[in-house]
Design a protein around this motif. Structure first.
Motif, PDB file in Angstrom:
ATOM      1  N   LEU A 198       7.833  50.832  88.531  1.00  0.00           N
ATOM      2  CA  LEU A 198       8.248  52.192  88.861  1.00  0.00           C
ATOM      3  C   LEU A 198       9.640  52.197  89.482  1.00  0.00           C
ATOM      4  O   LEU A 198      10.438  53.105  89.219  1.00  0.00           O
ATOM      5  CB  LEU A 198       7.239  52.832  89.816  1.00  0.00           C
ATOM      6  N   ASN A 199       9.957  51.186  90.274  1.00  0.00           N
ATOM      7  CA  ASN A 199      11.266  51.097  90.914  1.00  0.00           C
ATOM      8  C   ASN A 199      12.391  50.994  89.884  1.00  0.00           C
ATOM      9  O   ASN A 199      13.509  51.419  90.139  1.00  0.00           O
ATOM     10  CB  ASN A 199      11.317  49.916  91.883  1.00  0.00           C
ATOM     11  N   ARG A 200      12.088  50.448  88.712  1.00  0.00           N
ATOM     12  CA  ARG A 200      13.089  50.386  87.647  1.00  0.00           C
ATOM     13  C   ARG A 200      13.293  51.764  87.007  1.00  0.00           C
ATOM     14  O   ARG A 200      14.346  52.047  86.460  1.00  0.00           O
ATOM     15  CB  ARG A 200      12.680  49.375  86.590  1.00  0.00           C
ATOM     16  N   LYS A 201      12.274  52.596  87.082  1.00  0.00           N
ATOM     17  CA  LYS A 201      12.306  53.916  86.462  1.00  0.00           C
ATOM     18  C   LYS A 201      12.745  55.000  87.460  1.00  0.00           C
ATOM     19  O   LYS A 201      13.562  55.852  87.150  1.00  0.00           O
ATOM     20  CB  LYS A 201      10.905  54.222  85.923  1.00  0.00           C
ATOM     21  N   ILE A 202      12.128  54.980  88.639  1.00  0.00           N
ATOM     22  CA  ILE A 202      12.410  55.915  89.733  1.00  0.00           C
ATOM     23  C   ILE A 202      12.533  55.051  90.985  1.00  0.00           C
ATOM     24  O   ILE A 202      11.676  54.224  91.232  1.00  0.00           O
ATOM     25  CB  ILE A 202      11.247  56.919  89.944  1.00  0.00           C
ATOM     26  N   ARG A 203      13.550  55.269  91.770  1.00  0.00           N
ATOM     27  CA  ARG A 203      13.751  54.408  92.945  1.00  0.00           C
ATOM     28  C   ARG A 203      12.631  54.598  93.971  1.00  0.00           C
ATOM     29  O   ARG A 203      12.409  55.699  94.475  1.00  0.00           O
ATOM     30  CB  ARG A 203      15.108  54.685  93.585  1.00  0.00           C
ATOM     31  N   VAL A 204      11.948  53.516  94.275  1.00  0.00           N
ATOM     32  CA  VAL A 204      10.924  53.512  95.312  1.00  0.00           C
ATOM     33  C   VAL A 204      11.624  53.185  96.628  1.00  0.00           C
ATOM     34  O   VAL A 204      12.172  52.103  96.790  1.00  0.00           O
ATOM     35  CB  VAL A 204       9.817  52.456  95.021  1.00  0.00           C
ATOM     36  N   VAL A 205      11.631  54.128  97.540  1.00  0.00           N
ATOM     37  CA  VAL A 205      12.288  53.952  98.824  1.00  0.00           C
ATOM     38  C   VAL A 205      11.414  53.124  99.763  1.00  0.00           C
ATOM     39  O   VAL A 205      11.885  52.220 100.449  1.00  0.00           O
ATOM     40  CB  VAL A 205      12.653  55.304  99.460  1.00  0.00           C
ATOM     41  N   ASP A 206      10.119  53.432  99.773  1.00  0.00           N
ATOM     42  CA  ASP A 206       9.203  52.732 100.664  1.00  0.00           C
ATOM     43  C   ASP A 206       7.787  52.877 100.138  1.00  0.00           C
ATOM     44  O   ASP A 206       7.451  53.865  99.498  1.00  0.00           O
ATOM     45  CB  ASP A 206       9.279  53.328 102.078  1.00  0.00           C
ATOM     46  N   ALA A 207       6.982  51.874 100.396  1.00  0.00           N
ATOM     47  CA  ALA A 207       5.561  51.910 100.050  1.00  0.00           C
ATOM     48  C   ALA A 207       4.822  51.158 101.134  1.00  0.00           C
ATOM     49  O   ALA A 207       5.188  50.039 101.471  1.00  0.00           O
ATOM     50  CB  ALA A 207       5.316  51.262  98.693  1.00  0.00           C
ATOM     51  N   VAL A 208       3.794  51.774 101.677  1.00  0.00           N
ATOM     52  CA  VAL A 208       3.019  51.151 102.745  1.00  0.00           C
ATOM     53  C   VAL A 208       1.538  51.287 102.449  1.00  0.00           C
ATOM     54  O   VAL A 208       1.099  52.222 101.804  1.00  0.00           O
ATOM     55  CB  VAL A 208       3.329  51.745 104.131  1.00  0.00           C
ATOM     56  N   GLU A 209       0.798  50.327 102.971  1.00  0.00           N
ATOM     57  CA  GLU A 209      -0.658  50.406 102.916  1.00  0.00           C
ATOM     58  C   GLU A 209      -1.146  50.609 104.340  1.00  0.00           C
ATOM     59  O   GLU A 209      -0.876  49.799 105.217  1.00  0.00           O
ATOM     60  CB  GLU A 209      -1.262  49.143 102.317  1.00  0.00           C
ATOM     61  N   VAL A 210      -1.821  51.712 104.553  1.00  0.00           N
ATOM     62  CA  VAL A 210      -2.352  52.033 105.864  1.00  0.00           C
ATOM     63  C   VAL A 210      -3.724  51.410 105.970  1.00  0.00           C
ATOM     64  O   VAL A 210      -4.586  51.638 105.131  1.00  0.00           O
ATOM     65  CB  VAL A 210      -2.439  53.559 106.063  1.00  0.00           C
ATOM     66  N   VAL A 211      -3.929  50.612 106.999  1.00  0.00           N
ATOM     67  CA  VAL A 211      -5.217  49.932 107.168  1.00  0.00           C
ATOM     68  C   VAL A 211      -6.030  50.622 108.237  1.00  0.00           C
ATOM     69  O   VAL A 211      -5.550  51.113 109.197  1.00  0.00           O
ATOM     70  CB  VAL A 211      -5.001  48.446 107.544  1.00  0.00           C
TER      71      VAL A 211
END
Length: 159
Positions: A146-159
């Motif tokens: 997805l980052n190649r298609k649309i820039r991913v600024v941040d991704a987090v997993e909330v535990v």
């Protein structure tokens, strides 16, 4: 809507446990369900081709560079296929996407989702467990693509 507001709404939807999913798909009303034990929001609808399933991972939050939320879910959709899913010998086609809950200041934020189309003969499989497995094992790969298609600024997993 922010993440907390959306989570409060999601958790207020028809609560079920993952082991109940086959029964809900076979006998329940199409709609939105909160899968408590997996922290997934499940939506399903029936059409002439079978059953369309969507699972939102309420722990995987994403921030993207995007001006609008209007077509973001469609633009962020990437299709793939998994062998031996949901059972050895089966193949399942699925799509990952980002379900946006808000856009502001050139950014969109939302949750990672997986979509699966299946037939009524396969409703007895626990599609929640399948979705959870796909989300657990393939989200990182999806976000890189997805980052190649649309820039991913941040991704987090909330535990």
């Amino acid at each position: 809507m922010n993440f907390e507001e959306f989570l409060n709404w999601a958790e207020s939807q028809n609560p079920i446990f993952s082991r109940q999913i086959p029964y809900v798909l076979a006998y329940g009303e199409p709609g939105v369900y909160f899968v408590r034990d997996l922290m997934l929001l499940m939506a399903f609808e029936e059409d002439s081709n079978g059953v369309r399933l969507g699972f939102l991972d309420l722990r995987k939050r994403v921030l993207l560079a995007a001006e609008s939320c209007e077509a973001l879910e469609e633009d962020s959709t990437l299709w793939a296929e998994a062998d031996d899913v949901p059972w050895p010998g089966y193949t399942t086609k699925f799509a990952f996407s980002v379900y946006p809950i808000g856009c502001e200041g050139g950014h969109a934020y939302g949750f990672v989702a997986v979509k699966i189309n299946t037939t009524s003969e396969k409703l007895f499989f626990n599609w929640g467990a399948v979705a959870y497995s796909l989300l657990r094992d393939r989200t990182e790969e999806y976000l890189q693509e997805l980052n190649r298609k649309i820039r991913v600024v941040d991704a987090v997993e909330v535990v």
